[in-house]
Design a protein around this motif. Structure first.
Motif, PDB file in Angstrom:
ATOM      1  N   VAL A 109       1.091  -1.209   0.053  1.00 33.88           N
ATOM      2  CA  VAL A 109      -0.164  -0.040  -0.135  1.00 33.88           C
ATOM      3  C   VAL A 109       0.992   1.161  -0.091  1.00 33.88           C
ATOM      4  O   VAL A 109       0.601   2.318  -0.669  1.00 33.88           O
ATOM      5  N   ILE A 110       1.984   1.381   0.923  1.00 33.85           N
ATOM      6  CA  ILE A 110       2.846   2.587   0.892  1.00 33.85           C
ATOM      7  C   ILE A 110       3.465   2.676  -0.182  1.00 33.85           C
ATOM      8  O   ILE A 110       3.530   3.750  -0.998  1.00 33.85           O
ATOM      9  N   SER A 111       3.962   1.656  -1.095  1.00 35.61           N
ATOM     10  CA  SER A 111       4.697   1.488  -2.429  1.00 35.61           C
ATOM     11  C   SER A 111       3.877   2.097  -3.375  1.00 35.61           C
ATOM     12  O   SER A 111       4.196   3.074  -4.082  1.00 35.61           O
ATOM     13  N   PHE A 112       2.542   1.633  -3.252  1.00 34.14           N
ATOM     14  CA  PHE A 112       1.431   2.153  -4.328  1.00 34.14           C
ATOM     15  C   PHE A 112       1.226   3.570  -4.373  1.00 34.14           C
ATOM     16  O   PHE A 112       1.128   4.316  -5.188  1.00 34.14           O
ATOM     17  N   ASP A 113       0.873   4.090  -3.001  1.00 39.14           N
ATOM     18  CA  ASP A 113       0.677   5.631  -2.638  1.00 39.14           C
ATOM     19  C   ASP A 113       1.780   6.553  -2.755  1.00 39.14           C
ATOM     20  O   ASP A 113       1.467   7.605  -3.127  1.00 39.14           O
ATOM     21  N   THR A 114       2.995   6.113  -2.561  1.00 36.76           N
ATOM     22  CA  THR A 114       4.089   6.977  -2.642  1.00 36.76           C
ATOM     23  C   THR A 114       5.024   6.885  -3.828  1.00 36.76           C
ATOM     24  O   THR A 114       5.652   7.734  -3.943  1.00 36.76           O
ATOM     25  N   GLY A 115       4.939   5.699  -4.484  1.00 41.81           N
ATOM     26  CA  GLY A 115       5.869   5.715  -5.800  1.00 41.81           C
ATOM     27  C   GLY A 115       7.213   5.442  -5.357  1.00 41.81           C
ATOM     28  O   GLY A 115       8.155   5.345  -6.167  1.00 41.81           O
ATOM     29  N   CYS A 116       7.457   4.931  -4.136  1.00 46.90           N
ATOM     30  CA  CYS A 116       8.416   4.275  -3.411  1.00 46.90           C
ATOM     31  C   CYS A 116       9.032   2.772  -3.984  1.00 46.90           C
ATOM     32  O   CYS A 116       7.956   2.164  -4.010  1.00 46.90           O
TER      33      CYS A 116
END
Length: 119
Positions: A109-116
């Motif tokens: 979820v974090i990767s998807f939301d942030t582009g990280c």
């Protein structure tokens, strides 16, 4: 007397020993502010280990990293994505989102939301 003096020194010294373990982030002017922001709500901020500090691939105000922090039992949780939008100050920290999304999904979820990146 010496013990009392040492105790006073330890009590008045700020705990700011977070470690950037791979020397990343040197090319990002906001690195020190970023590290302070991702560690400020941890149980033991001084023991935080941070690596792979970089800008997001898709959001230029987003700074990404991997954070390893201690849990309530004193053990490290393992490295997970941690990111902050330096413009809006929105935080994307694994240990703050794991209850909402679950241990298996929080990093995704974090990767998807942030582009990280995830690794």
């Amino acid at each position: 007397m010496l013990r009392t003096a040492l105790l006073l020194v330890l009590m008045t010294t700020g705990a700011s020993a977070q470690q950037i373990i791979d020397k990343s982030g040197g090319d990002i002017p906001e690195t020190a502010e970023f590290v302070g922001r991702i560690t400020k709500n941890l149980l033991d901020p001084a023991s935080a280990q941070i690596r792979s500090i970089s800008r997001s691939r898709t959001k230029p105000d987003m700074i990404c990293s991997f954070l390893n922090a201690k849990n309530a039992m004193g053990g490290y949780m393992g490295f997970h994505i941690a990111a902050i939008d330096m413009k809006t100050r929105q935080r994307f920290i694994y240990h703050e989102l794991v209850d909402r999304y679950g241990a298996d999904s929080a990093d995704n979820v974090i990767s998807f939301d942030t582009g990280c990146p995830q690794d």
